[in-house]
Design an enzyme around this catalytic site. Structure first.
Site: not given
Length: 423
Positions: A172, A261
């Protein structure tokens, strides 16, 4: 690591999803579907790598030996996970913590990949990110050293019996309030100039919300694209309408596409058994496979009060929804065309492998649905089935016979059913 902002994004998204269930209301006990669910056995789509989740011993403790069996075994009361994600700690003295669960996953035939949150401290500098003067980024003179750091982790795991399937460059990079930020251009530079030296398949860029401006530059740069093996992304708050990626279809030939994820629909404490909320998990996987063409679906923490395995090691309702895919759609299976929405609030996807056809049918309605399944371009004789509903968890149903290449099946109200068709 969860934040209140990310949790809010997911809560807002699921409100739209759950409204359809709430508004259906009471009615007749069952209906016949308006359309056949046609399964075209010869119409291949994507190859499936698997389904799984994250183990993060540095943050929440390792899975126990028994929990590893529950996660990666594929017998009764086991999840059948075939993908494990692990953490690349910035401190190499902590790398040993990843070994035992990874070895267990490998032993059961799963693949293992790794994601870093931060580079080592001596490679990081602080900068001003939208007023946050303590934000972190990789120093521009440390890109090559960072690639070697990732290589060192690959080699460490290999020396301890774990051949990583792939390694990510960053978790991320576009949601890094508590880890390391990367701009799209910084990601592009690393992928173009440094990723080629990594001795494993490379995953990039793992955007938190499948933001295409993060990955478009890689796809549009031939050298960076050459150094990327898997386009990985997360789906926090991502609308289903954003699941397709035309540019990847255009330029990503030979590359894989993974969802690396998510938790869905929320991370509320002790929410894993809520019903019919947990049915949203199988619907989310359905959309990821059918609309997103993803080849892997990876949950956040495997063991958590909102995850597929509860803190006591028992499989949750959310976990059973994942198991309808993970136990039956095995690595190397291929998704095939199927009527994805034969009845309002009924979702169907299909896969083939090992001389079987696997069909997963989700009925979100408050009423049962009698659904006709038609098999095209192939023959079959018998169908086994497993059902999860408010009162059952992967409960075997009676076998069904295939007549003239079709069979009827009852889909209970608010349920998910996996059919295994013998060819």
């Amino acid at each position: 690591m969860m934040s209140s902002v990310k949790k809010t994004i997911c809560v807002l998204l699921v409100c739209f999803t759950m409204m359809s269930v709430m508004l259906l209301g009471p009615g007749v006990t069952e209906v016949s579907a308006a359309s056949d669910a046609k399964v075209n056995i010869s119409a291949d789509r994507q190859v499936i790598r698997g389904f799984g989740g994250m183990n993060h011993p540095a943050w929440i403790g390792d899975l126990t030996a028994a929990q590893r069996e529950t996660a990666f075994g594929n017998g009764q009361n086991q999840l059948g996970f075939s993908v494990l994600r692990i953490h690349v700690d910035e401190n190499r003295n902590n790398w040993y913590k990843e070994v035992e669960t990874a070895k267990s996953a490998i032993k059961h035939g799963a693949i293992v990949f790794a994601s870093p949150w931060n580079p080592p401290n001596d490679m990081v500098e602080t900068f001003n990110h939208n007023g946050d003067t303590s934000a972190k980024r990789l120093r521009y003179d440390k890109y090559a050293a960072y690639a070697q750091h990732l290589n060192d982790f690959v080699n460490f795991m290999k020396s301890n019996g774990v051949n990583l399937y792939a390694i990510s460059m960053q978790n991320e990079p576009d949601y890094a309030h508590e880890w390391t930020w990367w701009t799209p251009q910084e990601i592009l530079r690393f992928m173009r100039e440094n990723a080629g030296s990594i001795n494993a398949r490379v995953i990039a860029p793992e955007s938190f919300q499948y933001l295409k401006n993060i990955s478009d530059p890689i796809l549009n740069d031939p050298q960076a694209l050459r150094n990327m093996d898997i386009l990985g992304t997360h789906l926090y708050g991502t609308q289903v309408s954003q699941f397709p990626y035309p540019l990847f279809k255009q330029k990503g030939g030979g590359k894989e596409l993974w969802m690396t994820e998510v938790y869905y629909p929320n991370s509320d404490n002790n929410s894993a058994d809520r019903w019919p909320e947990a049915l949203g998990v199988s619907e989310h996987i359905h959309h990821s496979m059918v609309e997103g063409d993803f080849q892997a679906y990876v949950w956040w923490y495997i063991r958590r009060s909102y995850g597929p395995m509860k803190e006591d090691g028992m499989i949750s309702k959310r976990g059973y929804n994942m198991a309808h895919f993970s136990k039956f759609v095995r690595p190397g299976y291929v998704r095939i065309d199927a009527t994805k929405n034969p009845e309002p609030n009924v979702y169907v996807s299909a896969y083939k492998g090992d001389n079987k056809v696997v069909i997963v049918a989700i009925n979100k309605n408050n009423t049962g649905v009698n659904q006709n399944f038609v098999l095209q371009n192939g023959t079959a004789s018998q169908v086994s089935r497993w059902i999860t509903s408010s009162s059952s968890n992967l409960q075997p149903g009676t076998d069904l016979k295939v007549t003239d290449n079709h069979f009827w099946a009852h889909l209970p109200a608010q349920s998910v059913t996996t059919f295994v068709v013998k060819r």
